[in-house]
Write an enzyme that holds these catalytic residues in place. Structure first.
Site, PDB file in Angstrom:
ATOM      1  N   TYR A  53      32.437  43.186  34.292  1.00 28.52           N
ATOM      2  CA  TYR A  53      32.387  43.168  35.768  1.00 28.52           C
ATOM      3  C   TYR A  53      30.971  42.907  36.286  1.00 28.52           C
ATOM      4  CZ  TYR A  53      37.303  44.094  36.158  1.00 28.52           C
ATOM      5  OH  TYR A  53      38.666  43.966  36.083  1.00 28.52           O
ATOM      6  N   ARG A  56      30.933  39.231  36.497  1.00 30.03           N
ATOM      7  CA  ARG A  56      31.707  38.756  37.656  1.00 30.03           C
ATOM      8  C   ARG A  56      30.897  38.967  38.946  1.00 30.03           C
ATOM      9  NH1 ARG A  56      33.501  37.842  33.830  1.00 30.03           N
ATOM     10  NH2 ARG A  56      32.560  35.908  34.497  1.00 30.03           N
ATOM     11  N   GLN A  86      43.714  39.276  47.537  1.00 33.19           N
ATOM     12  CA  GLN A  86      43.819  39.842  46.189  1.00 33.19           C
ATOM     13  C   GLN A  86      42.478  39.693  45.467  1.00 33.19           C
ATOM     14  OE1 GLN A  86      47.873  38.448  44.367  1.00 33.19           O
ATOM     15  NE2 GLN A  86      47.331  37.024  45.975  1.00 33.19           N
ATOM     16  N   ASN A  87      41.546  38.984  46.098  1.00 25.87           N
ATOM     17  CA  ASN A  87      40.275  38.692  45.433  1.00 25.87           C
ATOM     18  C   ASN A  87      39.325  39.877  45.521  1.00 25.87           C
ATOM     19  OD1 ASN A  87      41.425  36.233  45.136  1.00 25.87           O
ATOM     20  ND2 ASN A  87      40.208  35.205  46.699  1.00 25.87           N
ATOM     21  N   VAL A  88      38.499  40.005  44.493  1.00 25.16           N
ATOM     22  CA  VAL A  88      37.532  41.101  44.472  1.00 25.16           C
ATOM     23  C   VAL A  88      36.147  40.619  44.913  1.00 25.16           C
ATOM     24  CG1 VAL A  88      38.821  42.470  42.785  1.00 25.16           C
ATOM     25  CG2 VAL A  88      37.154  40.784  41.967  1.00 25.16           C
ATOM     26  N   ASP A  89      36.027  39.332  45.206  1.00 24.24           N
ATOM     27  CA  ASP A  89      34.737  38.827  45.697  1.00 24.24           C
ATOM     28  C   ASP A  89      34.603  39.118  47.199  1.00 24.24           C
ATOM     29  OD1 ASP A  89      35.665  36.548  47.378  1.00 24.24           O
ATOM     30  OD2 ASP A  89      36.285  35.636  45.484  1.00 24.24           O
ATOM     31  N   HIS A 104      43.018  44.487  45.625  1.00 24.59           N
ATOM     32  CA  HIS A 104      42.683  44.761  44.222  1.00 24.59           C
ATOM     33  C   HIS A 104      41.248  45.238  44.021  1.00 24.59           C
ATOM     34  CE1 HIS A 104      46.261  41.970  43.036  1.00 24.59           C
ATOM     35  NE2 HIS A 104      46.646  43.176  43.392  1.00 24.59           N
ATOM     36  N   GLY A 170      46.371  29.894  48.051  1.00 28.78           N
ATOM     37  CA  GLY A 170      45.765  29.951  46.715  1.00 28.78           C
ATOM     38  C   GLY A 170      46.185  31.116  45.845  1.00 28.78           C
ATOM     39  N   THR A 171      47.478  31.363  45.794  1.00 30.25           N
ATOM     40  CA  THR A 171      47.949  32.430  44.900  1.00 30.25           C
ATOM     41  C   THR A 171      49.225  31.984  44.209  1.00 30.25           C
ATOM     42  OG1 THR A 171      48.817  34.694  44.768  1.00 30.25           O
ATOM     43  CG2 THR A 171      49.022  33.623  46.907  1.00 30.25           C
TER      44      THR A 171
END
Ligand code: APR
Length: 231
Positions: A53, A56, A86-89, A104, A170-171
């Site tokens: 991580y 990332r 859903q992105n972690v960015d 997420h 985009g999923t």
């Protein structure tokens, strides 16, 4: 103001250089997800998970929002917009979107392994074995791993169920419970699905599928929605 809910996945960040999950043969940046994105992986090898991580997070800090993220932020001039990602960015936030729900988790945060309510901003990109919470326990990435609860689903469902316009971007819609959100938008709401590989979704009314990259399709769609709006 009309309400727009935008539900995004890894595809919206692809044009910023962040790889998607299922386009890379089941591996995520050369790792099996079971080795880096499960509570069992953390119990077995917290140093490996922490390093993964950290990488990332470093990649996120070196990336910038693309035309897709930037277009969505412009919608706020005429609509009440919530992004459910859903992105972690943090590319939606850096593009200027003001209401972002992360289903997420978030790379930019860590949390206590002793008390999940203790959540901190990560200073820079690196967590180490010595990164501790105020109770003295090790900090883990603030990420929802496979097999863990998704607490933000509750507000996400509430917001989606009253949306006037619902945009999916985009999923692959393969990961639940998140993917189930697409069935929660009101029947009469206007719906779009922007993804070059979008499959049709049965039993959904008013769905327009746009098989195009989000960096190209979203600026056009946003212009259309802005010109439709009377505020
Ligand atoms: N623009 C729009 N969509 C794109 C682009 C692009 N430029 N490039 C790729 N895509 C699409 C792909 O066609 C695919 O449908 O993005 C989608 C990415 O799908 P996944 O890799 O499955 O990502 P996502 O749906 O976000 O995964 C959901 O799974 O691994 C877990 O927790 C992780 O949040 C993630 C969840």
């Amino acid at each position: 103001m009309k309400r727009i809910v935008v539900f995004t996945g890894a595809g919206i960040s692809a044009e910023s250089g962040i790889r998607t999950f299922r386009d890379s043969g089941g591996l995520w940046e050369e790792h099996d997800v079971k080795d880096v994105a499960t509570p069992e992986a953390w119990s077995r090898n917290p140093d490996l998970v922490t390093r993964f991580y950290n990488q990332r997070r470093k990649q996120m800090l070196e990336s910038t929002p693309n035309d897709g993220h930037l277009a969505l932020a412009k919608l706020e001039s005429k609509y009440d917009v919530t992004i459910i990602t859903q992105n972690v960015d943090d590319l939606h936030e850096r593009a200027g979107s003001s209401k972002v729900i992360h289903l997420h988790g978030e790379l930019s945060k860590s949390r206590s392994t002793a008390n999940p309510d203790l959540v901190y901003n990560v200073d820079g990109w690196e967590l180490t074995a010595d990164s501790k919470c105020e109770l003295g326990s090790r900090l883990r990435p603030h990420i929802v791993w496979f097999g863990e609860d998704v607490p933000m689903m509750i507000p996400a469902i509430q917001l989606t169920s009253v949306a006037d316009i619902f945009i999916i971007v985009g999923t692959s819609l393969e990961v639940y419970p998140a993917a189930g959100l697409v069935l929660r938008a009101p029947d009469e709401s206007l719906k779009y699905y922007v993804d070059p590989n979008a499959n049709s979704i049965s039993n959904i009314n008013n769905l327009h599928i746009v098989r195009e990259k989000s960096g190209i399709a979203l600026p056009q769609l946003v212009d259309e929605l802005l010109s439709m709006s009377t505020k």
